[in-house]
Design a protein around this motif. Structure first.
Motif, PDB file in Angstrom:
ATOM      1  N   UNK A   1      60.351 -13.670  -7.070  1.00 40.78           N
ATOM      2  CA  UNK A   1      59.803 -12.553  -6.302  1.00 40.78           C
ATOM      3  C   UNK A   1      59.437 -13.052  -4.900  1.00 40.78           C
ATOM      4  N   UNK A   2      59.820 -12.291  -3.866  1.00 48.71           N
ATOM      5  CA  UNK A   2      59.613 -12.709  -2.483  1.00 48.71           C
ATOM      6  C   UNK A   2      58.764 -11.694  -1.722  1.00 48.71           C
ATOM      7  N   UNK A   3      57.923 -12.215  -0.837  1.00 47.83           N
ATOM      8  CA  UNK A   3      57.177 -11.388   0.120  1.00 47.83           C
ATOM      9  C   UNK A   3      57.703 -11.734   1.509  1.00 47.83           C
ATOM     10  N   UNK A   4      58.605 -10.919   2.068  1.00 50.08           N
ATOM     11  CA  UNK A   4      59.288 -11.302   3.309  1.00 50.08           C
ATOM     12  C   UNK A   4      58.387 -11.187   4.535  1.00 50.08           C
ATOM     13  N   UNK A   5      58.753 -11.980   5.559  1.00 49.78           N
ATOM     14  CA  UNK A   5      58.173 -11.892   6.897  1.00 49.78           C
ATOM     15  C   UNK A   5      59.300 -11.556   7.864  1.00 49.78           C
ATOM     16  N   UNK A   6      59.006 -10.684   8.834  1.00 51.13           N
ATOM     17  CA  UNK A   6      60.047 -10.183   9.738  1.00 51.13           C
ATOM     18  C   UNK A   6      59.647 -10.394  11.191  1.00 51.13           C
ATOM     19  N   UNK A   7      60.609 -10.882  11.993  1.00 47.71           N
ATOM     20  CA  UNK A   7      60.461 -10.970  13.445  1.00 47.71           C
ATOM     21  C   UNK A   7      61.596 -10.187  14.082  1.00 47.71           C
ATOM     22  N   UNK A   8      61.287  -9.457  15.166  1.00 50.95           N
ATOM     23  CA  UNK A   8      62.275  -8.605  15.831  1.00 50.95           C
ATOM     24  C   UNK A   8      62.344  -8.987  17.304  1.00 50.95           C
ATOM     25  N   UNK A   9      63.569  -9.097  17.799  1.00 49.65           N
ATOM     26  CA  UNK A   9      63.774  -9.436  19.210  1.00 49.65           C
ATOM     27  C   UNK A   9      64.998  -8.692  19.724  1.00 49.65           C
ATOM     28  N   UNK A  10      64.890  -8.170  20.950  1.00 48.92           N
ATOM     29  CA  UNK A  10      66.017  -7.463  21.564  1.00 48.92           C
ATOM     30  C   UNK A  10      66.160  -7.931  23.007  1.00 48.92           C
ATOM     31  N   UNK A  11      67.329  -8.447  23.355  1.00 49.74           N
ATOM     32  CA  UNK A  11      67.622  -8.921  24.701  1.00 49.74           C
ATOM     33  C   UNK A  11      68.721  -8.064  25.301  1.00 49.74           C
TER      34      UNK A  11
ATOM     35  N   UNK B   1      72.179  -9.363  13.485  1.00 53.62           N
ATOM     36  CA  UNK B   1      72.111  -8.751  14.803  1.00 53.62           C
ATOM     37  C   UNK B   1      72.857  -7.425  14.827  1.00 53.62           C
ATOM     38  N   UNK B   2      72.553  -6.645  15.855  1.00 55.93           N
ATOM     39  CA  UNK B   2      73.260  -5.391  16.112  1.00 55.93           C
ATOM     40  C   UNK B   2      73.217  -5.138  17.616  1.00 55.93           C
ATOM     41  N   UNK B   3      74.253  -4.495  18.140  1.00 60.41           N
ATOM     42  CA  UNK B   3      74.333  -4.182  19.567  1.00 60.41           C
ATOM     43  C   UNK B   3      74.152  -2.683  19.768  1.00 60.41           C
ATOM     44  N   UNK B   4      73.377  -2.360  20.790  1.00 58.73           N
ATOM     45  CA  UNK B   4      73.100  -0.951  21.087  1.00 58.73           C
ATOM     46  C   UNK B   4      73.162  -0.736  22.586  1.00 58.73           C
TER      47      UNK B   4
ATOM     48  N   UNK C   1      71.772  -3.811  24.783  1.00 55.26           N
ATOM     49  CA  UNK C   1      70.895  -4.809  24.181  1.00 55.26           C
ATOM     50  C   UNK C   1      71.479  -5.340  22.883  1.00 55.26           C
ATOM     51  N   UNK C   2      71.042  -6.532  22.558  1.00 55.25           N
ATOM     52  CA  UNK C   2      71.404  -7.184  21.297  1.00 55.25           C
ATOM     53  C   UNK C   2      70.117  -7.364  20.496  1.00 55.25           C
ATOM     54  N   UNK C   3      70.013  -6.666  19.364  1.00 57.06           N
ATOM     55  CA  UNK C   3      68.835  -6.696  18.512  1.00 57.06           C
ATOM     56  C   UNK C   3      69.034  -7.766  17.445  1.00 57.06           C
ATOM     57  N   UNK C   4      68.045  -8.653  17.313  1.00 56.44           N
ATOM     58  CA  UNK C   4      68.115  -9.737  16.332  1.00 56.44           C
ATOM     59  C   UNK C   4      66.914  -9.649  15.390  1.00 56.44           C
ATOM     60  N   UNK C   5      67.194  -9.584  14.075  1.00 59.32           N
ATOM     61  CA  UNK C   5      66.153  -9.593  13.056  1.00 59.32           C
ATOM     62  C   UNK C   5      66.174 -10.944  12.341  1.00 59.32           C
ATOM     63  N   UNK C   6      64.985 -11.542  12.195  1.00 62.97           N
ATOM     64  CA  UNK C   6      64.845 -12.807  11.483  1.00 62.97           C
ATOM     65  C   UNK C   6      63.867 -12.606  10.344  1.00 62.97           C
ATOM     66  N   UNK C   7      64.325 -12.909   9.111  1.00 58.34           N
ATOM     67  CA  UNK C   7      63.470 -12.751   7.931  1.00 58.34           C
ATOM     68  C   UNK C   7      63.281 -14.106   7.268  1.00 58.34           C
ATOM     69  N   UNK C   8      62.069 -14.338   6.781  1.00 59.39           N
ATOM     70  CA  UNK C   8      61.742 -15.559   6.052  1.00 59.39           C
ATOM     71  C   UNK C   8      60.887 -15.190   4.847  1.00 59.39           C
TER      72      UNK C   8
END
Length: 327
Positions: free
Chosen positions: A196-206, A262-265, A245-252
């Protein structure tokens, strides 16, 4: 939940006097006829981690083939007897990450057996019901979340069962299908491991014009069970008016789980673009109309000039013909 090779025999022996009743002491009084005040909890002195001040859930661990024992306490503070029904259930995640129970148990819920599935509890009494968890010999290592569910008077109440089968464990997590729509960043989280995991999320868009979004890692309010997929989203209110922009999600998560996606918008102010296009089209239409209005006048002059020249030539040739006929 201590294991015992003779647990099945002991369970049968307890069937005659399955419920330990504690009347009066420690049970709050309630008005006669109270039907919804009953509660369920782990027995304070049972399990592998007993606690006199109570346990928030059942915890059990054993190798495949082990039979684990524990007790669930049901308290009836009302003034009338209460009949409850007990069952085991498999835990699950809803599509949005909330915890739920599966309607049909094939894992931990199916491994739970109660000495009796229906118990009548006298008024102002706490009953402790023994139960076992039989881990199959072919059970896979890792976490097998479940629950003990008690039903009475049209209400269900349960206590989580945190069961871990001994063996190699793997913490693995992936983030997939990242998309940006309607001022939100949506994504899928998938638990690829057996814990069982409890995720952590960081979001960045350049973007081309610089950093558009930067959110530091935070713990998500989700307990992601092994093998489950959930769809979550993050609000993004102040999106750029014009940028790519390029959206980057990092999960741990615990145990070293880590992944990125990542995704581009492209953000375009379509209202402004539409207004500009409308002005250009209007100007072009006006210019075209003016040109069309001037063409008939010019064409008329050319026609008259041509007619005059032809007329002169015609007259000239006619005069020659007459003169010749006179000779």
């Amino acid at each position: 939940m201590p294991s015992s090779p003779r647990a099945r025999a002991r369970l049968r022996a307890l069937c005659g006097a399955v419920v330990l009743l504690t009347a009066g002491a420690g049970v709050p009084a309630a008005a006669a006829g109270s039907a919804t005040a009953w509660s369920v909890s782990p027995s304070a002195g049972g399990g592998t981690r007993p606690a006199q001040d109570g346990r928030p859930y059942f915890y059990a661990e054993g190798v495949p083939g082990t039979v684990l024992q524990d007790k669930v306490a049901v308290t009836n503070p009302g003034g009338r007897p209460l009949t409850v029904r007990l069952r085991g259930a498999d835990a699950d995640n809803t599509g949005t990450g909330a915890l739920s129970l599966r309607a049909r148990s094939t894992d931990t819920g199916a491994w739970i057996a109660f000495a009796r599935r229906e118990v009548k509890i006298p008024a102002r009494t706490r009953a402790e019901v023994p139960f076992t968890v039989t881990v199959p010999a072919a059970a896979t290592p890792g976490d097998h979340p479940g629950a003990v569910v008690v039903s009475a008077n049209g209400r269900d109440s349960g206590v989580s069962v945190h069961l871990r089968v001994s063996g190699p464990t793997l913490s693995a997590l992936t983030v997939e299908r990242v998309r940006v729509t309607g001022g939100r960043i949506s994504y899928d989280l998938v638990n690829r491991g057996n814990t069982v995991l409890t995720p952590r999320l960081a979001v960045r868009a350049d973007g081309v014009l610089g950093r558009a979004l930067d959110r530091r890692p935070r713990t998500l309010p989700v307990e992601l069970l092994p093998g489950r997929r959930v769809t979550l989203s993050e609000p993004w209110k102040n999106t750029p008016a014009l940028d790519s922009v390029r959206v980057r999600l990092t999960v741990t998560a615990g145990g070293g789980a880590h992944d990125e996606a990542t995704a581009t918008k492209r953000f375009v102010p379509w209202a402004a673009v539409a207004g500009t296009c409308a002005v250009i089209l209007a100007a072009g239409g006006a210019a075209f109309w003016c040109v069309r209005r001037r063409r008939p006048a010019n064409g008329g002059d050319g026609a008259n000039s041509g007619t005059g020249a032809n007329g002169a030539n015609s007259g000239y040739h006619g005069s020659q013909e007459i003169q010749g006929s006179w000779t």
